[in-house]
Design a protein around this motif. Structure first.
Motif, PDB file in Angstrom:
ATOM      1  N   ALA A  47     -12.422   8.876  -1.145  1.00  0.00           N
ATOM      2  CA  ALA A  47     -12.064   7.840  -2.105  1.00  0.00           C
ATOM      3  C   ALA A  47     -11.132   6.806  -1.480  1.00  0.00           C
ATOM      4  O   ALA A  47     -11.323   5.597  -1.657  1.00  0.00           O
ATOM      5  N   THR A  48     -10.133   7.269  -0.745  1.00  0.00           N
ATOM      6  CA  THR A  48      -9.216   6.331  -0.096  1.00  0.00           C
ATOM      7  C   THR A  48      -9.946   5.508   0.949  1.00  0.00           C
ATOM      8  O   THR A  48      -9.732   4.292   1.071  1.00  0.00           O
ATOM      9  N   LEU A  51     -11.753   2.750  -0.781  1.00  0.00           N
ATOM     10  CA  LEU A  51     -10.822   1.697  -1.174  1.00  0.00           C
ATOM     11  C   LEU A  51     -10.493   0.794   0.013  1.00  0.00           C
ATOM     12  O   LEU A  51     -10.546  -0.441  -0.080  1.00  0.00           O
ATOM     13  N   TRP A 130      -2.468  -1.237  -4.511  1.00  0.00           N
ATOM     14  CA  TRP A 130      -3.618  -0.433  -4.120  1.00  0.00           C
ATOM     15  C   TRP A 130      -3.281   1.025  -4.399  1.00  0.00           C
ATOM     16  O   TRP A 130      -2.184   1.499  -4.050  1.00  0.00           O
ATOM     17  N   SER A 131      -4.213   1.758  -5.014  1.00  0.00           N
ATOM     18  CA  SER A 131      -3.905   3.147  -5.354  1.00  0.00           C
ATOM     19  C   SER A 131      -5.159   3.991  -5.498  1.00  0.00           C
ATOM     20  O   SER A 131      -6.174   3.538  -6.028  1.00  0.00           O
ATOM     21  N   ASN A 132      -5.049   5.222  -5.018  1.00  0.00           N
ATOM     22  CA  ASN A 132      -5.976   6.298  -5.339  1.00  0.00           C
ATOM     23  C   ASN A 132      -5.178   7.220  -6.253  1.00  0.00           C
ATOM     24  O   ASN A 132      -4.556   8.174  -5.796  1.00  0.00           O
ATOM     25  N   VAL A 162      -9.010   3.248  -7.109  1.00  0.00           N
ATOM     26  CA  VAL A 162     -10.248   3.977  -6.884  1.00  0.00           C
ATOM     27  C   VAL A 162     -10.192   5.270  -7.684  1.00  0.00           C
ATOM     28  O   VAL A 162      -9.221   6.032  -7.592  1.00  0.00           O
ATOM     29  N   VAL A 163     -11.224   5.490  -8.507  1.00  0.00           N
ATOM     30  CA  VAL A 163     -11.221   6.617  -9.441  1.00  0.00           C
ATOM     31  C   VAL A 163     -12.621   7.212  -9.490  1.00  0.00           C
ATOM     32  O   VAL A 163     -13.620   6.481  -9.520  1.00  0.00           O
ATOM     33  N   SER A 164     -12.691   8.526  -9.515  1.00  0.00           N
ATOM     34  CA  SER A 164     -13.974   9.210  -9.616  1.00  0.00           C
ATOM     35  C   SER A 164     -14.644   8.909 -10.955  1.00  0.00           C
ATOM     36  O   SER A 164     -13.997   8.944 -12.011  1.00  0.00           O
ATOM     37  N   PHE A 193     -17.602   7.227  -6.983  1.00  0.00           N
ATOM     38  CA  PHE A 193     -16.305   6.616  -7.273  1.00  0.00           C
ATOM     39  C   PHE A 193     -16.486   5.170  -7.722  1.00  0.00           C
ATOM     40  O   PHE A 193     -17.443   4.490  -7.348  1.00  0.00           O
ATOM     41  N   ILE A 195     -14.306   1.440  -7.986  1.00  0.00           N
ATOM     42  CA  ILE A 195     -13.107   0.676  -7.675  1.00  0.00           C
ATOM     43  C   ILE A 195     -12.890  -0.294  -8.809  1.00  0.00           C
ATOM     44  O   ILE A 195     -13.759  -1.119  -9.126  1.00  0.00           O
TER      45      ILE A 195
END
Length: 201
Positions: A47-48, A51, A130-132, A162-164, A193, A195
């Motif tokens: 996921a990261t 992103l 920016w975030s996971n 970024v999220v599942s 995922f 974004i």
């Protein structure tokens, strides 16, 4: 990581057995230090990576936020892409902050400041976030985190999360708009995922 221990714990119970791994960040091969007790402590998670590969470069100046920095892949990428900006790497996990500081120093990223949430001055607003986000800590905690930080976007600032999809990316997007009044756009969907792009208007 032992049962019951979580990377969102301030002081991980597992020993800080440092290891080095090679990762690719911002088109560069970088050797970083990691350890158990932090998120994705032995690799760069999918996921990261998504992103970092899909989000446009951050603004060249201003304050940039890596929310939930772990061992620092987002912070290092932001710092390299925008060396004149100030990068805030925020986490509640003391080990994660220590690793991010180590990795920033080793990478020559002098514009990274790794701190606990309360150490960020209240008057700082962010040109980019920016975030996971740690979705698995549960909706109330994730919502509280986003309520605290997303409204601190500068007027022209942009956040990318970024999220599942299976962990509620679409419902989280609706919640951000409904509860915080911030527009959300789904800009990428890949590998399960999403974004999400969040703006002030």
């Amino acid at each position: 990581m032992s049962h019951g221990e979580h990377y969102f714990t301030a002081s991980p119970a597992s020993p800080a057995q440092l290891r080095t791994i090679d990762v690719r960040l911002a088109g560069r091969d970088v050797r970083v230090t990691t350890a158990p007790g932090v998120f994705s402590g032995d690799h760069l998670d999918h996921a990261t990576r998504l992103l970092l590969e899909k989000v446009p470069p951050p603004p060249a100046t201003g304050d940039l936020l890596d929310l939930g920095c772990g061992w620092g892949p987002i912070a290092l990428t932001l710092a390299h892409a925008a060396p004149q900006a100030r990068v805030w790497a925020v986490d509640v996990n003391e080990r994660a902050l220590d690793l991010t500081r180590r990795n920033a120093e080793a990478d020559g990223a002098t514009n990274v400041t790794a701190v606990e949430p309360d150490e960020v001055p209240d008057d700082v607003t962010f040109a980019a976030i920016w975030s996971n986000p740690p979705i698995r800590i549960g909706k109330p905690a994730v919502h509280a985190m986003l309520v605290r930080w997303l409204p601190r976007l500068a007027p022209d600032g942009v956040a990318h999360l970024v999220v599942s999809k299976n962990l509620g990316a679409d419902s989280l997007a609706r919640w951000i708009t409904a509860e915080l009044g911030l527009p959300v756009e789904r800009v990428t969907s890949a590998g399960g995922f999403r974004i999400l792009r969040v703006t002030r208007a």
